[in-house]
Design an enzyme around this catalytic site. Structure first.
Site, PDB file in Angstrom:
ATOM      1  N   LEU A 184      -8.680 -20.449 -16.548  1.00 54.33           N
ATOM      2  CA  LEU A 184      -8.585 -21.636 -17.399  1.00 54.33           C
ATOM      3  C   LEU A 184      -9.967 -22.106 -17.832  1.00 54.33           C
ATOM      4  O   LEU A 184     -10.135 -22.631 -18.939  1.00 54.33           O
ATOM      5  CB  LEU A 184      -7.852 -22.757 -16.671  1.00 54.33           C
ATOM      6  CG  LEU A 184      -6.409 -22.461 -16.251  1.00 54.33           C
ATOM      7  CD1 LEU A 184      -5.803 -23.666 -15.561  1.00 54.33           C
ATOM      8  CD2 LEU A 184      -5.573 -22.037 -17.439  1.00 54.33           C
TER       9      LEU A 184
ATOM     10  N   LYS B 263      -2.450 -26.339 -15.992  1.00 49.77           N
ATOM     11  CA  LYS B 263      -1.335 -25.393 -15.862  1.00 49.77           C
ATOM     12  C   LYS B 263      -0.253 -26.137 -15.082  1.00 49.77           C
ATOM     13  O   LYS B 263      -0.469 -26.557 -13.941  1.00 49.77           O
ATOM     14  CB  LYS B 263      -1.762 -24.140 -15.111  1.00 49.77           C
ATOM     15  CG  LYS B 263      -0.608 -23.145 -14.927  1.00 49.77           C
ATOM     16  CD  LYS B 263      -1.018 -21.945 -14.104  1.00 49.77           C
ATOM     17  CE  LYS B 263      -1.670 -20.933 -15.020  1.00 49.77           C
ATOM     18  NZ  LYS B 263      -1.840 -19.618 -14.346  1.00 49.77           N
TER      19      LYS B 263
ATOM     20  N   GLU C 272       2.147 -13.741 -14.392  1.00 46.35           N
ATOM     21  CA  GLU C 272       1.706 -14.837 -15.267  1.00 46.35           C
ATOM     22  C   GLU C 272       1.507 -14.326 -16.691  1.00 46.35           C
ATOM     23  O   GLU C 272       1.826 -15.022 -17.654  1.00 46.35           O
ATOM     24  CB  GLU C 272       0.401 -15.446 -14.756  1.00 46.35           C
ATOM     25  CG  GLU C 272       0.551 -16.199 -13.463  1.00 46.35           C
ATOM     26  CD  GLU C 272      -0.772 -16.711 -12.945  1.00 46.35           C
ATOM     27  OE1 GLU C 272      -0.920 -17.940 -12.851  1.00 46.35           O
ATOM     28  OE2 GLU C 272      -1.652 -15.876 -12.636  1.00 46.35           O
TER      29      GLU C 272
ATOM     30  N   TYR D  90      -8.329 -35.374 -36.104  1.00 47.23           N
ATOM     31  CA  TYR D  90      -7.701 -34.903 -34.875  1.00 47.23           C
ATOM     32  C   TYR D  90      -6.724 -33.768 -35.120  1.00 47.23           C
ATOM     33  O   TYR D  90      -6.362 -33.047 -34.190  1.00 47.23           O
ATOM     34  CB  TYR D  90      -7.068 -36.032 -34.058  1.00 47.23           C
ATOM     35  CG  TYR D  90      -6.259 -37.044 -34.828  1.00 47.23           C
ATOM     36  CD1 TYR D  90      -4.948 -36.781 -35.189  1.00 47.23           C
ATOM     37  CD2 TYR D  90      -6.804 -38.278 -35.157  1.00 47.23           C
ATOM     38  CE1 TYR D  90      -4.205 -37.725 -35.868  1.00 47.23           C
ATOM     39  CE2 TYR D  90      -6.064 -39.225 -35.839  1.00 47.23           C
ATOM     40  CZ  TYR D  90      -4.757 -38.942 -36.191  1.00 47.23           C
ATOM     41  OH  TYR D  90      -4.007 -39.876 -36.867  1.00 47.23           O
TER      42      TYR D  90
END
Length: 121
Positions: free
Chosen positions: A71, A98, A21, A53
């Site tokens: 995460l 993910k 990964e 934003y």
């Protein structure tokens, strides 16, 4: 009170506990929701009176590009930075997905969602 959503921010990065990964990477999707008082900006029509934003997107991109094993760690960093850098935010929710995770099955995504609320003084 109002809500600003920045949805489906797509970023390629290298999170995860596995060596592959870190080396190969994966696609990620981030959705952000912030609660903010929009009364002033609704009347003034001025960017300075609301949450930009573009700033949210910048924070998300910078934090997702910084490698982590979990995460949850990435989401926490995003939440902390948004609360630190954008004082108008009363509450923020971030979902980091993910896409096509390497978990040995046909799985579209794994998502971590966390919320942080500004303390009232």
């Amino acid at each position: 009170m109002g809500i600003i959503r920045v949805q489906n921010i797509r970023i390629y990065s290298n999170h995860g506990c596995l060596q592959e990964e870190a080396r190969i990477g994966s696609h990620y999707r981030v959705d952000v929701e912030v609660k903010v008082d929009l009364k002033k900006s609704a009347l003034s029509d001025k960017l300075a009176d609301t949450v930009d934003y573009v700033h949210i997107n910048k924070v998300v991109e910078e934090e997702v590009l910084q490698r982590s094993e979990l995460l949850e760690h990435v989401v926490e960093r995003i939440l902390v930075r948004m609360m630190d850098e954008i004082p108008m935010i009363k509450k923020a929710k971030v979902a980091l997905s993910k896409l096509n995770p390497p978990i040995g099955g046909d799985v579209e995504a794994v998502t971590i969602e966390m919320t942080k609320k500004r303390r009232e003084l």
